[in-house]
Design a protein around this motif. Structure first.
Motif, PDB file in Angstrom:
ATOM      1  N   GLN A 163      27.624  41.235  28.143  1.00 62.14           N
ATOM      2  CA  GLN A 163      27.771  41.815  29.265  1.00 62.14           C
ATOM      3  C   GLN A 163      26.668  41.394  30.132  1.00 62.14           C
ATOM      4  O   GLN A 163      26.418  41.210  31.157  1.00 62.14           O
ATOM      5  CB  GLN A 163      28.558  43.131  29.460  1.00 62.14           C
ATOM      6  CG  GLN A 163      29.844  43.152  29.241  1.00 62.14           C
ATOM      7  CD  GLN A 163      30.359  43.075  27.854  1.00 62.14           C
ATOM      8  OE1 GLN A 163      29.663  43.504  26.869  1.00 62.14           O
ATOM      9  NE2 GLN A 163      31.590  42.249  27.845  1.00 62.14           N
ATOM     10  N   ILE A 214      40.366  46.755  30.724  1.00 63.50           N
ATOM     11  CA  ILE A 214      39.117  46.096  31.394  1.00 63.50           C
ATOM     12  C   ILE A 214      37.818  47.151  31.049  1.00 63.50           C
ATOM     13  O   ILE A 214      36.563  46.857  30.540  1.00 63.50           O
ATOM     14  CB  ILE A 214      39.008  45.875  32.690  1.00 63.50           C
ATOM     15  CG1 ILE A 214      39.943  44.781  33.130  1.00 63.50           C
ATOM     16  CG2 ILE A 214      37.789  45.562  33.558  1.00 63.50           C
ATOM     17  CD1 ILE A 214      40.379  44.408  34.670  1.00 63.50           C
ATOM     18  N   GLN A 245      35.975  45.231  28.245  1.00 60.97           N
ATOM     19  CA  GLN A 245      35.032  44.282  29.020  1.00 60.97           C
ATOM     20  C   GLN A 245      35.650  42.955  28.490  1.00 60.97           C
ATOM     21  O   GLN A 245      34.972  41.965  28.088  1.00 60.97           O
ATOM     22  CB  GLN A 245      33.713  44.441  28.798  1.00 60.97           C
ATOM     23  CG  GLN A 245      33.355  45.460  29.514  1.00 60.97           C
ATOM     24  CD  GLN A 245      33.019  46.678  28.521  1.00 60.97           C
ATOM     25  OE1 GLN A 245      32.592  46.608  27.387  1.00 60.97           O
ATOM     26  NE2 GLN A 245      33.357  48.032  28.820  1.00 60.97           N
TER      27      GLN A 245
END
Lengths: 291, 233
Positions: A247, B76, B80
């Protein structure tokens, strides 16, 4: 019934694992980097680079350009060579016994492995921030002033003060430490120490900053601060970051390079890598299918 | 295609969660298809009790939409997802929205069925309704099938069928206008037929959207608002 089902499931699992491994082998044998590893107007260029630790080859024929004022993220499973590769970029591997780097690595077109290259000056142009914050056991001020003093960047005390203040401001640390510049850097929190290390790296006005998992020892708030800082630093510096957090790579970088077993598998725009990567191995890694 | 294997994550729970949102979306698709078929049958046979059933069951479809959407949001937040996983969650979330809209269109058709049944059966326009309804139901069925199998070719074929539905819709409208001109007393009834056709044509558009999501899911290419030839390239 149950045992048969379990057996079948087991067999399926084995065949899938085998398929993945055969992909990996095929990739190693005919490995060409997919995507767009090269670009025009690159700040740093790496061509046909191999790295060996003794007899063991850690990096296989990497070609990669690092764009000016861009953040490039290197991702990949542990042991894939991403940190090794990063350390080649400012010759940190010189200090590792038995490590040999071959190929062509240039900064603004000049060979960084040439005999004429002054390694200390090179590392001032290509700064580095490590995984664990490693401030010197000195005051906050001296941590930042160390580089400029070493490289003779300031002729007067006032000039040095200015460099220290500017660096700390750019690292978003000034407001937190301005009243205790002469207390030890090691007394700061982990996140502050890491920003101090970034301030120390930018104090010598580098052109490129290498970051080796700069947030892995930090909490989410400190991480967010560093990421914010990376976005700001990008305007003036070229940044290459190694990260285990997918991320984070997605958030901070413009390009992403995926390494696997020493090969550079894919380089593409970060947007593309995280929405529809070209290579199966990249897909498998970023979606948590193996790694 | 390796990237379409959603059961190979290190986390078994992640596999299950992804599988579940997809399965529930397809279940919802099955219910919506049934609703659409029932509404058209109610209209054809002037069966107001079947039409009432469609109206009642719409709440169930709405509930499914909200539940699946919530599951996608949670997925989500928790996982992720990236790459094909992310495309799966987005495609499911959007397909669910289209399915709910098709449910709304079925609701509209059922209401028309009630109106028309009160007026007695009208032979004019029913042929067109039956024809377009058959095409649209087949489209929806195929789009769900293409989603279930990650079949881009089937999705693209179904996309192309929407053009035919649009053409049939336009020619049906032209014909209905002539009915109205011939006999102004039929205007109210013919208008109801027109609204029904319109609802069916919209349902076809939503099925087309689902096919576009299939292409996005499998290929990572966004083909919305482009022409079909480009998509097939």
């Amino acid at each position: 019934m149950t045992s048969i089902a379990t057996e079948q499931a087991g067999e399926m699992l084995i065949s899938k694992t085998e398929r993945t491994e055969s992909q990996v082998v095929r990739d190693i044998e005919h490995g060409e980097t997919v995507g767009e590893p090269l670009m025009e107007d690159a700040k740093m260029s790496v061509r046909n680079t191999d790295v060996f630790y003794g007899d063991k080859q850690a990096i296989f024929g990497v070609d990669l350009d690092i764009g000016k004022n861009q953040v490039i993220a290197m991702i990949g499973p542990s042991g894939c060579g991403k940190s090794t590769f990063l350390r080649c970029l400012n010759r940190m591997n010189d200090t590792v016994e038995g490590c040999r780097v071959s190929g062509e690595l240039t900064l603004d077109g000049s060979d960084i492995y040439s005999k004429k290259m002054d390694v200390v000056a090179l590392r001032a142009r290509i700064g580095m921030v490590f995984q664990k914050p490693n401030p010197f056991p000195k005051s906050i001020y001296d941590n930042v002033a160390y580089g400029p003093r070493l490289h003779g960047l300031a002729s007067r005390r006032g000039e040095l003060d200015e460099i220290v203040e500017n660096s700390l401001r750019r690292a978003s640390l000034w407001d937190e430490v301005k009243d205790r510049l002469h207390s030890p850097g090691t007394g700061l929190s982990g996140g502050q120490q890491q920003r101090l290390c970034i301030a120390r790296a930018i104090a010598v006005s580098p052109e490129v900053i290498l970051m080796d998992e700069p947030c892995s020892a930090l909490d989410p708030i400190a991480t967010a601060r560093i990421e914010e800082l990376i976005a700001e630093l990008r305007e003036n510096y070229t940044i290459a970051i190694v990260t285990h957090s997918m991320q984070q790579a997605a958030r901070v970088s413009q390009r992403t390079a995926y390494f696997h077993l020493g090969h550079l598998v894919e380089v593409n725009d970060t947007e593309k890598v995280f929405t529809s990567p070209e290579h199966e191995l990249t897909e498998a890694y970023i979606t948590g299918r193996f790694g | 295609m390796a990237s379409m294997q959603f059961d190979q994550h290190i986390s078994q729970e992640f596999n299950d969660e992804l599988e579940q949102v997809k399965t529930r979306m397809l279940e919802m698709g099955g219910s919506v298809l049934q609703q659409l078929q029932d509404s058209v049958r109610a209209l054809e046979h002037a069966d107001s009790s079947l039409a009432d059933k469609v109206l009642e069951e719409e709440a169930e479809i709405d509930k499914m939409e909200m539940e699946i959407d919530e599951a996608c949001t949670l997925l989500i937040a928790r996982r992720q997802p990236a790459a094909s996983d992310l495309r799966m969650v987005m495609a499911v979330s959007k397909a669910v929205c289209d399915l709910e809209r098709i449910g709304d269109e079925a609701h509209r058709v059922a209401k028309m069925a009630i109106n028309l049944s009160e007026e007695g059966t009208a032979p004019r326009g029913y042929v067109e309704i039956r024809h377009i309804a058959n095409s649209v139901c087949a489209m929806l069925n195929k789009s769900l099938d293409a989603f279930a199998r990650y079949d881009v070719d089937a999705a693209l074929d179904t996309l192309a069928e929407d053009r035919q539905v649009d053409m049939d819709y336009k020619s049906a409208l032209r014909e209905l206008v002539t009915y109205m001109m011939e006999d102004p007393r039929s205007i109210t009834r013919v208008m109801n037929i027109m609204w029904t056709l319109r609802a069916l044509e919209r349902a076809g558009d939503h099925s087309k959207n689902i096919c576009e999501q299939v292409v996005y899911l499998v290929k990572g290419k966004d083909i919305r608002h482009g022409n079909l030839d480009e998509a097939q390239a």
